[in-house]
Write an enzyme that holds these catalytic residues in place. Sequence first.
Site, PDB file in Angstrom:
ATOM      1  N   GLU A   1       0.879  -1.158   0.000  1.00  0.00           N
ATOM      2  CA  GLU A   1       0.000   0.000   0.000  1.00  0.00           C
ATOM      3  C   GLU A   1       0.926   1.221   0.000  1.00  0.00           C
ATOM      4  OE1 GLU A   1      -2.760   0.193   3.265  1.00  0.00           O
ATOM      5  OE2 GLU A   1      -3.553   2.097   2.515  1.00  0.00           O
TER       6      GLU A   1
ATOM      7  N   ARG B   1       4.767 -13.103   9.762  1.00  0.00           N
ATOM      8  CA  ARG B   1       5.462 -11.868   9.450  1.00  0.00           C
ATOM      9  C   ARG B   1       6.808 -11.846  10.153  1.00  0.00           C
ATOM     10  NH1 ARG B   1       2.401  -7.587   9.723  1.00  0.00           N
ATOM     11  NH2 ARG B   1       3.937  -6.113  10.485  1.00  0.00           N
TER      12      ARG B   1
ATOM     13  N   LYS C   1       4.312   0.630  10.277  1.00  0.00           N
ATOM     14  CA  LYS C   1       4.494   1.951   9.669  1.00  0.00           C
ATOM     15  C   LYS C   1       4.035   3.054  10.615  1.00  0.00           C
ATOM     16  CE  LYS C   1       3.367   0.294   5.140  1.00  0.00           C
ATOM     17  NZ  LYS C   1       2.196   0.150   4.288  1.00  0.00           N
TER      18      LYS C   1
HETATM   19  P1  ATP Z   1       2.642  -2.222   8.317  1.00  0.00           P
HETATM   20  O1  ATP Z   1       2.012  -3.231   9.210  1.00  0.00           O
HETATM   21  O2  ATP Z   1       4.063  -1.961   8.598  1.00  0.00           O
HETATM   22  O3  ATP Z   1       1.844  -0.971   8.185  1.00  0.00           O
HETATM   23  P2  ATP Z   1       1.481  -3.301   5.989  1.00  0.00           P
HETATM   24  O4  ATP Z   1       1.271  -4.765   6.058  1.00  0.00           O
HETATM   25  O5  ATP Z   1       0.304  -2.447   6.223  1.00  0.00           O
HETATM   26  O6  ATP Z   1       2.691  -2.911   6.910  1.00  0.00           O
HETATM   27  P3  ATP Z   1       1.604  -3.202   3.171  1.00  0.00           P
HETATM   28  O7  ATP Z   1       2.126  -2.140   2.311  1.00  0.00           O
HETATM   29  O8  ATP Z   1       0.151  -3.466   3.174  1.00  0.00           O
HETATM   30  O9  ATP Z   1       2.104  -2.874   4.634  1.00  0.00           O
HETATM   31  O10 ATP Z   1       2.424  -4.542   2.952  1.00  0.00           O
HETATM   32  C1  ATP Z   1       2.802  -5.051   1.719  1.00  0.00           C
HETATM   33  C2  ATP Z   1       3.143  -6.496   1.893  1.00  0.00           C
HETATM   34  O11 ATP Z   1       4.229  -6.643   2.805  1.00  0.00           O
HETATM   35  C3  ATP Z   1       1.990  -7.296   2.446  1.00  0.00           C
HETATM   36  O12 ATP Z   1       1.851  -8.481   1.694  1.00  0.00           O
HETATM   37  C4  ATP Z   1       2.384  -7.582   3.857  1.00  0.00           C
HETATM   38  O13 ATP Z   1       1.838  -8.782   4.299  1.00  0.00           O
HETATM   39  C5  ATP Z   1       3.899  -7.614   3.772  1.00  0.00           C
HETATM   40  N1  ATP Z   1       4.492  -7.277   5.058  1.00  0.00           N
HETATM   41  C6  ATP Z   1       4.315  -6.152   5.775  1.00  0.00           C
HETATM   42  N2  ATP Z   1       4.976  -6.221   6.950  1.00  0.00           N
HETATM   43  C7  ATP Z   1       5.596  -7.423   6.966  1.00  0.00           C
HETATM   44  C8  ATP Z   1       6.435  -8.105   7.915  1.00  0.00           C
HETATM   45  N3  ATP Z   1       6.770  -7.556   9.074  1.00  0.00           N
HETATM   46  N4  ATP Z   1       6.897  -9.328   7.574  1.00  0.00           N
HETATM   47  C9  ATP Z   1       6.576  -9.886   6.403  1.00  0.00           C
HETATM   48  N5  ATP Z   1       5.787  -9.317   5.475  1.00  0.00           N
HETATM   49  C10 ATP Z   1       5.296  -8.095   5.750  1.00  0.00           C
HETATM   50 MG    MG Z   2      -1.483  -3.039   4.995  1.00  0.00          MG
END
Ligand code: ATP
Ligand code: MG
Length: 588
Positions: free
Chosen positions: A60, A297, A307
């Site tokens: 995102e 994760r 984030k």
């Molecule tokens: P955050 O929780 O940091 O805001 P997010 O999951 O909202 O991160 P996205 O941009 O939606 O961020 O994530 C893009 C991809 O990265 C998704 O498929 C998500 O599952 C993966 N991802 C995010 N954080 C992790 C993590 N700590 N370990 C593994 N994969 C991750």
């Molecule tokens: Mg997300």
Amino acid sequence: MNSNSKLSHSSSNFICRIIEDDIKSKRFEGKLWVGKPGPSSIQAFGKPDQAQIRTRFPPEPNGYLHIGHVKSICLNFGLAKKYGGICHLRFDDTNPNTEKKKYVDSIIEAIQWLGFDWRTEDGQENLYFASDYFCYMYEFAEAFIEAGYAYIDEQTPLEIRMNRGSLTELGINSPWRNRPISESLYLFREMYKGKYPEESLVLRAKVNMKSPNINLRDPIIYRIRNAEHHRIENQKCYIYPMYSWAHPIEDALEGITHSICTLEFQDQRPFYNWVLNKLSELGKISHPLPTQYEFSRLNMTHVVTSKRKLSRLVKHGYVDGWDDPRMPTLLGLRRRGYTASSLRLFCESIGISKSDTYIDFNLLEQSIRNDLDPIVKRSVAILNPLKLIITNFPKDRIELCTALKNPHTQESGKREFPFSRELWIERDDFLEDPPKNYFRLFPGNIVRLKYSYIIRCTGFHKDSNGRITEVYAEYLKNTKSGTLGSNSVKVKGNITWVSLNHAIPAYICLYDRLFSDPYPDIGDKDFINCLNPDSKKTISAWLEPGTFDSFDKTWQFERLGYFVLDSIGSYKNLPILNRIVSLKNSWS
Ligand code: ATP
Ligand code: MG
């Protein structure tokens, strides 16, 4: 260095086994994904050898990538590469309030830097945006309404929340759940035209308010947002799909075979499948349908990756921006000196599983040590200088000393540096009153000045505050390193030095873990209270004169660790270097 040559695909995990079974059972054989994503992008005329697996990385664009994303990137792009498939880069830009073009650009650049590519040799771009599918998402939503699978709800957000129930209480049907299809269709179209204010209406899937899985209790699939979307020019978009609606559709339109996400989406999988099955039943998408798989994760000790939390660190000035070298963002890690290959090696070494574990921060540090040790040039830095005078060495004499640029390979060649009467040594390499087993300098003791002479300490000088300002020594003739008979005298200590008149001044930022608590965001504590007060120290230092002679930007300073030239380059005309990591794990 060709960073791609370090990509190894040897590691295996449970998702690899799933893909291998799919290949064995010919699940995708004869299916060729062609052209632009869309309802007819899957066509059944592919030759069997063109069957391909497709994964996607769906960020995102509402922030910068962090080390957790790197794990997901390495997994998705790595699987595609390993099985001859394709990994799409798809921006999940369904929430215009928080998304920006600058994040899109930064994410694109970061993934390329990591050494991955979404483009294929035959010219397929494979860079997609959820917003490109808004028309399909809308069309499919109307089809759902017409089929009785979705309805417009007029309850307030609070009512919706209250009536959804909980883990122990079933949900209650909305009074609007069985309204006529034509009414829902009419209201949905009005919503689309911007005739209703935010939060007055939502479109909900009609699944089951009594489901034990809360995600199936008529989830919201469209909401009103009076926001400008960064990719929809001069046009306000009034309704936006929710993630749970958008994601299965994006995957299906792109012909994704293995939709891999983190474990928190496990409970969403039944709805993901419900949407896909209904779409297929309505003839909107074709088989084989994508399948969602979850992995745990990345959690790391001494690190936060959400984030929202990272943004709090930046906004309130606890760090110096998103690219602060202590941040677990890719921007920070790069500025800290982490290489793309070290991050890929790290992700490979931690593996993929479904168990919720914490990865020791030291594993990340070990990955950069392993990556840099065989390749980087050695040099010497004196961080806490104390003056050493070799009293029997003539004042204007200069002798050259040599050492291998990298002790692992003769081919790295030699570096040369001057030896003279006055030197800088590390302050803690001298003690007036040493404890037992201290083998470095103290009055009467002999040590080797690395790559040079053996010296005997003859005395020292203290200022009026009792601080030692100078140490005196005599060099022993015929003991210079590399000369005949230089080893005839045995010494236990070996200390680093630089010639005082030749050394290069520099600033060095000594970085350490940002949080002293290994689990800053577990439990009731505020992670801000877990910050390490000593995570950054800037000092001035003296460097070996030849440090900047070649185009190197990364060095091992002997005994100290790995260092990188900071991206700012210099401050007050002096170079700034960041310590990437010390030579050994000193954290306990
Ligand atoms: P955050 O929780 O940091 O805001 P997010 O999951 O909202 O991160 P996205 O941009 O939606 O961020 O994530 C893009 C991809 O990265 C998704 O498929 C998500 O599952 C993966 N991802 C995010 N954080 C992790 C993590 N700590 N370990 C593994 N994969 C991750
Ligand atoms: Mg997300």
